[in-house]
Design an enzyme around this catalytic site. Structure first.
Site, PDB file in Angstrom:
ATOM      1  CB  CYS A 120      55.573 135.412  79.259  1.00  0.00           C
ATOM      2  SG  CYS A 120      56.169 136.414  80.658  1.00  0.00           S
ATOM      3  CG  HIS A 168      59.928 134.979  78.528  1.00  0.00           C
ATOM      4  ND1 HIS A 168      58.777 135.616  78.130  1.00  0.00           N
ATOM      5  CD2 HIS A 168      60.048 133.888  77.725  1.00  0.00           C
ATOM      6  CE1 HIS A 168      58.232 134.949  77.119  1.00  0.00           C
ATOM      7  NE2 HIS A 168      58.997 133.893  76.860  1.00  0.00           N
ATOM      8  CG  HIS A 180      57.505 131.370  74.577  1.00  0.00           C
ATOM      9  ND1 HIS A 180      58.538 132.278  74.665  1.00  0.00           N
ATOM     10  CD2 HIS A 180      57.605 130.849  73.314  1.00  0.00           C
ATOM     11  CE1 HIS A 180      59.224 132.302  73.531  1.00  0.00           C
ATOM     12  NE2 HIS A 180      58.677 131.442  72.699  1.00  0.00           N
TER      13      HIS A 180
END
Length: 204
Positions: A120, A168, A180
């Site tokens: 990420c 994240h 993402h």
């Protein structure tokens, strides 16, 4: 008496010679003049005389030249018309979105920081570097330390969205969507804030 007679004869002979010479020169002059006239007649006869076809040819040449100029001008204008206008300069946000979308489908790889595979924060740092030449930090925690924290409601296109307390991160695309690298076994893709709410946003 004899002497006077001889003088008369000499005078007559001299006059005759002079007159004869004059006639000879005159005849010679007449011959030269006649020859010149013959030459002039021959030259005149052999010179091409302009006729209707000649003048029609000139007119056609002028018309052809005019048509060629018209054709060249038309072709030049057509070429200008087919040249596309220069592409407008992209904004910061457009560059980020275009770059991020280009990597949709790249597989998630833990620790990945290249188009061969992203995690990420590897994805977000790579996009910012490629699109803007801007370094925002490799890990999510680095990015949180560098960026300005704002509310999700104030987020604009290109801002980062932080999830799960900092575990994240993704890039906001606007209209409640973000892109993402989700998790192992998944690929870079677009998701909705309606199904995955963010804690806050980061602006750089």
């Amino acid at each position: 008496m004899l002497k006077k007679r001889n003088n008369k004869i000499k005078l007559i002979l001299t006059a005759f010679v002079v007159v004869s010479a004059g006639f000879g020169l005159s005849a010679k002059a007449d011959e030269i003049t006649a020859h010149q006239l013959n030459l002039q007649d021959n030259l005149t006869q052999h010179q091409p005389k302009p006729n209707l076809d000649y003048f029609m040819g000139l007119a056609n040449d002028k018309r052809v030249e005019k048509e060629q100029v018209t054709v060249k001008k038309t072709v030049h204008e057509a070429e200008k018309a087919t040249v596309p206008p220069p592409a407008p300069v992209k904004t910061r946000e457009e560059k980020l979105v275009a770059t991020a979308n280009r990597y949709q489908g790249v597989p998630y790889v833990y620790g990945g920081t290249t188009p061969d595979g992203f995690d990420c924060s590897g994805f977000t740092s790579y996009v910012y570097r490629e699109a803007l030449g801007q370094e925002i930090g490799r890990m999510t925690w680095n990015q949180m330390a560098v960026g300005q924290q704002i509310s999700v409601d104030d987020a604009k296109v290109g801002d980062l969205l932080v999830f799960f307390g900092g575990n994240h991160v993704g890039i906001y695309l606007g209209n409640g969507q973000f892109i993402h690298a989700p998790q192992p076994g998944d690929i870079v893709s677009v998701s909705s804030l309606a199904t995955m709410p963010a804690d806050f946003a980061l602006r750089f």
